[in-house]
Design an enzyme around this catalytic site. Structure first.
Site, PDB file in Angstrom:
ATOM      1  N   ASP A  43       3.580   8.191   3.268  1.00 60.79           N
ATOM      2  CA  ASP A  43       3.585   7.178   4.430  1.00 60.79           C
ATOM      3  C   ASP A  43       2.823   8.740   5.676  1.00 60.79           C
ATOM      4  OD1 ASP A  43       4.033   6.424   7.510  1.00 60.79           O
ATOM      5  OD2 ASP A  43       4.376   4.632   6.336  1.00 60.79           O
ATOM      6  N   ASP A  61      -2.216  10.607   4.510  1.00 64.17           N
ATOM      7  CA  ASP A  61      -3.409   9.710   5.582  1.00 64.17           C
ATOM      8  C   ASP A  61      -3.738   8.504   4.136  1.00 64.17           C
ATOM      9  OD1 ASP A  61      -4.665   8.848   6.921  1.00 64.17           O
ATOM     10  OD2 ASP A  61      -5.097  10.164   8.215  1.00 64.17           O
ATOM     11  N   VAL A  62      -3.798   7.439   3.741  1.00 67.64           N
ATOM     12  CA  VAL A  62      -4.301   7.012   3.300  1.00 67.64           C
ATOM     13  C   VAL A  62      -6.065   7.231   3.465  1.00 67.64           C
ATOM     14  CG1 VAL A  62      -2.859   6.007   2.230  1.00 67.64           C
ATOM     15  CG2 VAL A  62      -3.728   4.653   4.138  1.00 67.64           C
ATOM     16  N   SER A 142      -3.632 -10.321   5.829  1.00 72.26           N
ATOM     17  CA  SER A 142      -3.074 -11.211   6.743  1.00 72.26           C
ATOM     18  C   SER A 142      -3.231 -12.063   6.885  1.00 72.26           C
ATOM     19  CB  SER A 142      -3.483  -9.508   8.378  1.00 72.26           C
ATOM     20  OG  SER A 142      -3.058 -10.537   9.185  1.00 72.26           O
ATOM     21  N   TYR A 155      -9.036  -5.380  13.994  1.00 66.90           N
ATOM     22  CA  TYR A 155      -7.879  -5.704  12.318  1.00 66.90           C
ATOM     23  C   TYR A 155      -8.313  -7.132  11.379  1.00 66.90           C
ATOM     24  CZ  TYR A 155      -3.412  -6.052  11.047  1.00 66.90           C
ATOM     25  OH  TYR A 155      -1.865  -7.091  10.222  1.00 66.90           O
ATOM     26  N   LYS A 159      -8.851  -6.242   7.745  1.00 66.22           N
ATOM     27  CA  LYS A 159      -7.566  -7.724   6.566  1.00 66.22           C
ATOM     28  C   LYS A 159      -8.683  -8.434   5.264  1.00 66.22           C
ATOM     29  CE  LYS A 159      -4.529  -5.568   7.467  1.00 66.22           C
ATOM     30  NZ  LYS A 159      -3.522  -5.255   5.969  1.00 66.22           N
ATOM     31  N   THR A 190       8.831  -6.189  12.552  1.00 65.68           N
ATOM     32  CA  THR A 190       7.647  -4.950  12.355  1.00 65.68           C
ATOM     33  C   THR A 190       7.417  -3.840  13.430  1.00 65.68           C
ATOM     34  OG1 THR A 190       5.749  -5.075  11.449  1.00 65.68           O
ATOM     35  CG2 THR A 190       7.845  -5.330   9.768  1.00 65.68           C
TER      36      THR A 190
HETATM   37  N1  LIG Z   1       4.108  -7.327  10.789  1.00 70.33           N
HETATM   38  C1  LIG Z   1       3.544  -8.050  10.636  1.00 70.33           C
HETATM   39  O1  LIG Z   1       3.669  -9.385  11.306  1.00 70.33           O
HETATM   40  C2  LIG Z   1       2.247  -8.745   9.458  1.00 70.33           C
HETATM   41  C3  LIG Z   1       0.993  -9.657   9.346  1.00 70.33           C
HETATM   42  C4  LIG Z   1       0.470  -9.619   9.086  1.00 70.33           C
HETATM   43  C5  LIG Z   1       0.094  -8.249   7.462  1.00 70.33           C
HETATM   44  N2  LIG Z   1       0.809  -6.831   8.432  1.00 70.33           N
HETATM   45  C6  LIG Z   1       0.279  -5.962   7.361  1.00 70.33           C
HETATM   46  O2  LIG Z   1       1.305  -4.946   7.158  1.00 70.33           O
HETATM   47  C7  LIG Z   1       1.179  -3.922   6.286  1.00 70.33           C
HETATM   48  C8  LIG Z   1       2.765  -3.245   7.111  1.00 70.33           C
HETATM   49  O3  LIG Z   1       2.848  -3.266   8.091  1.00 70.33           O
HETATM   50  P1  LIG Z   1       4.289  -3.283   9.122  1.00 70.33           P
HETATM   51  O4  LIG Z   1       4.597  -4.562   9.597  1.00 70.33           O
HETATM   52  O5  LIG Z   1       5.445  -3.115   8.186  1.00 70.33           O
HETATM   53  O6  LIG Z   1       4.321  -2.595   9.728  1.00 70.33           O
HETATM   54  P2  LIG Z   1       4.307  -1.057  10.508  1.00 70.33           P
HETATM   55  O7  LIG Z   1       3.892  -0.227  11.146  1.00 70.33           O
HETATM   56  O8  LIG Z   1       6.277  -1.602  10.225  1.00 70.33           O
HETATM   57  O9  LIG Z   1       4.938  -0.212   9.108  1.00 70.33           O
HETATM   58  C9  LIG Z   1       3.212  -0.115   8.618  1.00 70.33           C
HETATM   59  C10 LIG Z   1       3.884   1.414   8.022  1.00 70.33           C
HETATM   60  O10 LIG Z   1       2.123   2.231   7.798  1.00 70.33           O
HETATM   61  C11 LIG Z   1       2.016   3.614   8.241  1.00 70.33           C
HETATM   62  N3  LIG Z   1       0.790   3.691   8.422  1.00 70.33           N
HETATM   63  C12 LIG Z   1      -0.316   3.840   8.884  1.00 70.33           C
HETATM   64  N4  LIG Z   1      -0.678   4.219   9.651  1.00 70.33           N
HETATM   65  C13 LIG Z   1      -0.787   5.323   7.784  1.00 70.33           C
HETATM   66  C14 LIG Z   1      -1.730   6.031   7.083  1.00 70.33           C
HETATM   67  N5  LIG Z   1      -3.270   6.374   7.957  1.00 70.33           N
HETATM   68  N6  LIG Z   1      -1.696   6.632   6.226  1.00 70.33           N
HETATM   69  C15 LIG Z   1      -0.167   6.314   5.613  1.00 70.33           C
HETATM   70  N7  LIG Z   1       0.110   5.378   6.154  1.00 70.33           N
HETATM   71  C16 LIG Z   1       0.025   4.625   7.221  1.00 70.33           C
HETATM   72  C17 LIG Z   1       3.172   3.806   8.664  1.00 70.33           C
HETATM   73  O11 LIG Z   1       3.672   5.043   9.842  1.00 70.33           O
HETATM   74  C18 LIG Z   1       4.420   2.219   8.486  1.00 70.33           C
HETATM   75  O12 LIG Z   1       5.009   2.750   7.874  1.00 70.33           O
HETATM   76  C19 LIG Z   1       0.263  -3.623   7.041  1.00 70.33           C
HETATM   77  O13 LIG Z   1      -0.921  -3.285   6.903  1.00 70.33           O
HETATM   78  C20 LIG Z   1      -0.038  -4.690   8.413  1.00 70.33           C
HETATM   79  O14 LIG Z   1      -1.812  -4.626   8.828  1.00 70.33           O
HETATM   80  C21 LIG Z   1       1.844  -7.010   8.637  1.00 70.33           C
END
Ligand SMILES: NC(=O)c1ccc[n+]([C@@H]2O[C@H](COP(=O)([O-])OP(=O)(O)OC[C@H]3O[C@@H](n4cnc5c(N)ncnc54)[C@H](O)[C@@H]3O)[C@@H](O)[C@H]2O)c1
Length: 252
Positions: A43, A61-62, A142, A155, A159, A190
């Site tokens: 992360d 950083d991915v 997503s 976004y 996705k 989240t």
């Molecule tokens: N929560 C939702 O409603 C939802 C819906 C659809 C998809 N998603 C997807 O689920 C995944 C997880 O999201 P979440 O809801 O847990 O959000 P979140 O913000 O709680 O977690 C995302 C994590 O990714 C990390 N991150 C961000 N940029 C990064 C980078 N460049 N390199 C490495 N790590 C990085 C952040 O530090 C964080 O810990 C994401 O891909 C998000 O797009 C979430």
């Protein structure tokens, strides 16, 4: 405590989870570790990674290909190989498209789409090295990768890209026993929801907002983790190229 962790499908499975410092990634890392996986969490914010449940927490950083290459090598050295990768790191915000900056658009695509590619590319040689045993990749799409969503051009594009990146890899590596699937969550409780909520356009209409919301409310991260675990598990042996929606019916 995890409501669903009563199985043991991942004994000794060498696993990398990106985005493990928060939300869904944190829940997935915990779920897989609870079921016996050896997990390296990656992360931007290493402090959010569960140190107790993971073998190693790596700052990564991915969106930076060379950082990813080095992190994957370090993870594989720690794990003694690699069987499973969950690409969960992601970012997003709302912005009316005629006001979106090129930098913000590129950043979202750079993390969500390019980041997923960087990790897959660096991980695949290690999965291929398993020969017959193969491996699995679970990406994170997503609902916004399957249908249009207002104020979300970057976004949605990122996705949507993850959806077809997943399918492309699935077709390419099926004969090598490497399964590549994606989970497509709907609204989940989240931190990313805060990034969206805090950037809501002032002229947002209820009709447009309603399209993005399930009448079932929001999911919790451990509900997503249960799906990631199933898709990653040997129970899903014949599943590849699938985009598994868990969205309270938004895309129904
Ligand atoms: N929560 C939702 O409603 C939802 C819906 C659809 C998809 N998603 C997807 O689920 C995944 C997880 O999201 P979440 O809801 O847990 O959000 P979140 O913000 O709680 O977690 C995302 C994590 O990714 C990390 N991150 C961000 N940029 C990064 C980078 N460049 N390199 C490495 N790590 C990085 C952040 O530090 C964080 O810990 C994401 O891909 C998000 O797009 C979430």
């Amino acid at each position: 405590m995890n409501r669903f962790a009563d199985m043991n499908r991942f004994e000794g499975v060498r696993t990398i989870v990106t985005g493990a410092g928060g939300g869904i990634g944190h829940a997935v890392a915990a779920r897989l570790a609870n079921e016996g996986a050896h997990v390296v969490g990656m992360d931007l914010r290493v402090d959010g990674i569960d140190q107790a449940g993971t073998k190693l927490a790596l700052e990564c950083d991915v969106s930076d290909a060379s950082v990813v290459d080095a992190a994957i090598e370090q993870a594989v050295a720690t794990l003694g190989g690699l069987d499973l990768v969950c690409n969960i790191a992601g970012i997003g915000h709302f912005c009316t498209t005629h006001e979106e900056t090129a930098e913000a658009f590129a950043k979202i695509v750079g993390v969500n789409l390019n980041g997923t590619f960087h990790v897959c590319r660096a991980a695949l040689p290690h999965l291929l090295a398993n020969g017959e045993a193969g491996g699995a990749i679970v990406n994170t799409a997503s609902t916004a990768g399957l249908m249009g969503q207002p104020w979300s051009a970057a976004y949605c594009a990122s996705k949507g890209g993850v959806v077809l990146l997943t399918k492309a890899l699935a077709t390419e590596y099926a004969d090598k026993n490497i399964r590549v699937n994606a989970v497509a969550p709907g609204g989940t409780n989240t931190a990313i929801q805060q990034s969206f909520a805090s950037t809501f356009p002032s002229d947002a209409t209820n009709k447009k907002i309603a399209k993005m919301m399930s009448t079932m409310g929001m999911a919790e991260p451990d509900e997503m983790a249960a799906t990631f675990a199933y898709v990653a598990s040997p129970e899903a042996r014949f599943m590849t190229g699938a985009i598994v929606t868990v969205d309270g019916g938004i895309t129904a």
